[in-house]
Motif scaffolding. Structure first.
Motif: not given
Lengths: 425, 515
Positions: A124, A127-128, A131, A133, A236-242, A308, B219-220, B224, B326, B329, B399
């Motif tokens: 888990s 997988r998180e 997402h 960044t 996708p769907q994020k607004s900010q880049c790392d 960021g 944003r952060r 996000d 979104y 997960e 989970q």
């Protein structure tokens, strides 16, 4: 402070600190993710995650019940080089908590049912991370810095492929071979009498035997990228880049250590992010955060610049980063900069040594790298002695505006990343 | 660097000869969890409250300055102003962070005039004069560049950092705003000088640049982060009237359009000595410290108290449900309206929270996480804040292969069990010990001690309200827990939010697919 070595080879260090009626404990064993066999990446991680799920004396439920009942915090974490038992609690529970540390590290039973549960939790988390960044940017940067054969190039937490394949027998073998008291370090700091804490440590750990590594594992050198290498990963769907821009840094025992620390402060750490913070955040308002970080450790850890930013600002932010890299290796830093950095590093030392956790971290470091016994004085002298010329020399050694890894994760960029890096590439 | 040496000489000039008053301070003592917390209190003539915890184990000091104002005190159109002001109070003063204040002051005034002209023009709905807007904007950008030449927004932080400061920071909550730093003990007077200048003569320089950083922060930290986004939208749904329904950082459209003059108005209205608490923990002499603070803050003028928050959340008339799409997960967040600190039921709700979720032996951990239904789960009794009636919240990450609905059922099963069967004596005892121990251990550093004392004085009116509330937990019985569970964990007063993955087609088009 008392330092003693038990017959098993476990080093015990105790320091009294009466700031609050509590105690902090750290126990370091030299069994990190580096020790994972090929194809079994994540084994050290899974093994350490299961220690609290049952021992010969107590089930996982009993351990949870007993520690919750006294309001104690504890856990076992693992990094590339070490497994560390960490605990903090009120002073009256010292004997019990040391006994718990012994039980977890020496006598885990790895119940099959719990293994499956923890495997699920690690999956888990992985997988998180996909997402996240920041996690993705760092993971991709690492690939540029270290070859897959290098211990720092391997996925320490494991992968979606390796974690489910690990078996109980793997854990049992890893524990038997890697969890050894000899060479380990037990640090106790807090509202305790030093001699009493040493006795408590002897009672808890005296009978635990086993020959392990005498010190941290060997880590080979790494060359790092020899040109600019870029990777943009769309989430996708994020607004900010790392952004993670980096190269290979230094070892803790590198003779240039202090000059490199000062360099990092001036480039991207002092105050709100040094020169980088001043340009990218203060002057241009491009980022919520920007900083540089040097990770001098057993081997050559990464030297990374992180920020960021909005996708439309990635090109500008990277251009400013490379400009600052170039500037700090072309021209000596100013008197003012080196002076304020030295003062900060020396004058803030008492604050690092205020809390139990801070004191434990300092002396553990001293013992782990063999810096002692009078490291605090040496530290002051060494920082005071760093010159502008040394900072310039180490900047030229570590930083190159034409050779680094650049990894960006977040929403799609307005143009391909290699184009955004501009004429430098 | 000319700027900083200028400020340092200025500081050297104003070091005052302070007459130490020998009057003993009022001492407040609370015995809790086997420890004793002793705080010296002094209220200056202008209403400024000074709280001091002596601790001579290390030559260090933790500082916290708190104002009794947070995002809950804001109004429509300026959401996020508390947090923006917090950022701006790192930018220096009339004497710190400037090369030529007279010249800079002129430019700052002009920047604001042009900004207001641009906004007036932009607010025209039809046939707006785009050419004029472009011209004004160009002038505005040039003025900002010129002002930048005269400013060094880092100077305030640099002076502290080169004096060994760590943890220089600030935070804004719904209820209060606090500024923190740790310093070596021999820098007490330096801090007093800088801190008094900071609140009496602040300059919100480089304002419109910093606002862009705040938008990046939004944003952060919200957009996000699926958990934070769900929290923002769920609280907005849970509160129909009360400002607890607007997230601290504010809405982007309001952050983007706020003017410096609006933030300055807010500053004048809410930042005053009678709204302010200074807490100092560490290697200090309380009497001398108070005398020093009086010497530097004594001239800070008291203001009429600001408007109290009059809005009360009307009773919720039925369950509210929402979804946030979104691609991550899935998560769930559930909230029930409840009273806050000071209400007799709050202690029992706090105990209930600890039985459900505190430590590996809690009910949620054993019955939901250990069974592989949720990857993580947590409950809280103090969201969004504690000045006004608030929410009991439960949040969890699903989970796989379980679904959000499975997790919701598992949570509700545990909430209902609190109503139908009494909790065990062992669970009660454990929860009470945990609550007390956590409080005592939160005094583990001077900075944490200073934050505890100042923040809770600002939010609850007196720092002792917290330990009193914790001691009230000792008296909670199994019947109390059962009663409050029945009273507050009802379907009618709850709000339930899920994050769900977007429908397949939408995801493809978001990724630049063929649709």
């Amino acid at each position: 402070m008392i330092r003693t070595v038990l017959p098993s080879g476990l080093r015990v260090i105790v320091k009294t600190n009466r700031l609050s009626p509590s105690v902090a404990v750290r126990l370091v064993l030299h069994s990190g993710t580096i020790a994972d066999p090929a194809g079994k990446e994540g084994l050290a991680n899974l093994t350490s995650s299961l220690l609290e799920d049952g021992t010969k004396k107590w089930t996982g439920d009993t351990i949870a019940e007993k520690t919750d009942f006294i309001g104690a915090d504890f856990g076992v974490s693992v990094d590339r080089h070490a497994t560390v038992f960490v605990a903090s609690f009120l002073r009256e529970h010292l004997a019990f908590m040391l006994g718990l540390g012994r039980e977890l590290l020496a006598n885990p039973v790895f119940p099959a049912k719990e293994i499956r549960k923890v495997q699920g939790q690690i999956l888990s988390d992985l997988r998180e991370d996909e997402h996240d960044t920041g996690a993705v940017a760092m993971k991709n940067l690492r690939r540029f810095l270290y070859p897959r054969t290098h211990p720092y190039g391997r996925p320490g937490s494991g992968t979606k492929k390796t974690i489910p394949a690990l078996k109980r027998s793997d854990l049992v073998r890893f524990h038997r071979e890697e969890y050894r008291p000899s060479g380990g370090i037990l640090m106790i700091v807090g509202d305790v009498k030093e001699t009493e804490a040493v006795s408590a440590a002897k009672r808890a750990f005296g009978s635990w035997r086993g020959n392990g590594r005498p010190g941290p594992p060997e880590v080979p050198d790494a060359r790092g990228p020899q040109r600019i290498r870029t990777k943009a990963h769309v989430i996708p769907q994020k607004s900010q880049c790392d952004i993670a821009l980096g190269m290979v840094g230094i070892r803790r025992l590198d003779p240039d250590f202090f000059a490199a620390i000062v360099l990092n402060q001036i480039l991207g750490a002092f105050g709100l992010g040094g020169r980088l913070g001043n340009r990218i955040r203060e002057q241009e308002g491009l980022a919520y955060y920007v900083y540089s970080a040097l990770s001098p450790t057993v081997g050559p850890g990464p030297f990374v610049i992180r920020a960021g930013v909005h996708p439309s600002h990635v090109g500008r932010a990277v251009a400013l980063m490379t400009e600052e890299i170039d500037r700090i290796r072309q021209k000596k830093v100013t008197d003012r900069e080196i002076e304020e950095t030295r003062r900060f590093m020396i004058d803030s030392m008492p604050l690092r040594l205020e809390t139990n956790e801070g004191i434990a971290a300092f002396h553990l470091n001293e013992e782990y790298y063999g810096l002692g016994p009078h490291y605090l004085e040496k530290y002051r002298e060494s920082v005071q002695g760093v010159t502008k010329e040394e900072v310039l020399a180490v900047a030229q050694r570590l930083l190159r505006p034409d050779a680094f890894g650049l990894s960006v994760a977040g929403p799609a960029l307005p143009a391909p990343l290699e184009d955004l890096v501009g004429p430098l590439s | 660097m000319r700027l900083t040496s200028h400020a340092m000489s200025w500081i050297a000039l104003i070091l005052l000869a302070i007459p130490w008053s020998a009057e003993a301070l009022q001492k407040e003592v609370v015995a809790i969890g086997g420890a004793e917390i002793t705080v010296s209190r002094e209220v200056l003539k202008n209403g400024l409250t000074v709280l001091i915890m002596e601790n001579h184990t290390a030559p260090t000091i933790g500082f916290c300055t708190a104002f009794k104002v947070g995002s809950v005190d804001e109004w429509d159109g300026v959401s996020g102003v508390s947090h923006i002001l917090e950022h701006m109070l790192f930018k220096g003063t009339e004497s710190i962070g400037t090369i030529d204040w007279e010249e800079e002051r002129f430019l700052q005034a002009r920047i604001e005039e042009v900004r207001l002209q641009i906004q007036a023009e932009q607010s025209v709905r039809f046939h707006r004069d785009e050419e004029k807007i472009a011209k004004l904007t160009e002038e505005w950008m040039q003025l900002r560049e010129a002002a930048k030449e005269l400013a060094n927004g880092r100077e305030f932080g640099t002076i502290l950092t080169e004096n060994g400061a760590r943890g220089l920071n600030a935070f804004t909550s719904y209820d209060a705003t606090a500024y923190i730093v740790s310093l070596p003990a021999n820098r007490l007077e330096l801090w007093t000088i800088l801190e008094s200048d900071r609140y009496t003569k602040p300059v919100l320089r480089e304002f419109y640049t910093e606002v862009e950083n705040v938008r990046e922060e939004r944003r952060r930290s919200v957009e996000d982060s699926p958990g934070a986004l769900l929290y923002e939208r769920l609280t907005a749904a849970a509160f129909d009237a009360h400002r607890y329904g607007v997230e601290i950082i504010g809405w982007d459209s309001e952050i983007r359009t706020i003017n410096r003059s609006e933030v300055e108005d807010y500053y004048r209205r809410y930042y005053a000595p009678n709204q302010m608490i200074i807490a100092i923990s560490g290697d200090v002499d309380p009497e001398k410290t108070v005398a020093m603070i009086d010497a530097y803050f004594g001239d800070y003028k008291r203001q009429p108290p600001p408007h109290p928050v009059q809005t009360e959340e009307p009773e919720q008339l039925g369950e509210k449900r929402l979804e946030v799409e979104y691609d991550a997960e899935p998560r769930i967040l559930m909230a029930w309206h409840k009273p806050t600190v000071g209400h007799p039921d709050n202690a029992a709700l706090t105990v209930a929270r600890n039985i459900l979720d505190n430590g590996l032996s809690s009910r949620f951990e054993r019955n939901i996480v250990n069974k592989g239904i949720a990857a993580s789960i947590s409950a809280s009794v103090d969201n969004p804040g504690e000045r006004y009636p608030n929410l009991f919240t439960v949040s969890a990450a699903v989970q796989s292969p379980h679904t959000v609905a499975d997790v919701e059922r598992a949570i509700l099963f545990e909430m209902d069990r609190l109503k139908t069967e009494p909790v065990t004596a062992a669970e009660l005892e454990k929860a009470k010990t945990q609550i007390e121990t956590a409080y005592v251990r939160s005094f583990g550093s001077n900075m944490r001690s200073a934050i505890n004392i100042a923040y809770e004085e600002a939010v609850l009116g007196n720092w002792k309200r917290r330990p009193e509330e914790i001691l009230a937990c000792r008296e909670v019985t199994a019947e109390d827990v059962q009663r409050v569970a029945k009273t507050y964990f009802t379907k009618k007063t709850r709000t339930v939010g899920y994050t769900v993955k977007p429908e397949k087609e939408e995801l493809e088009s978001a990724m630049g697919g063929t649709r």
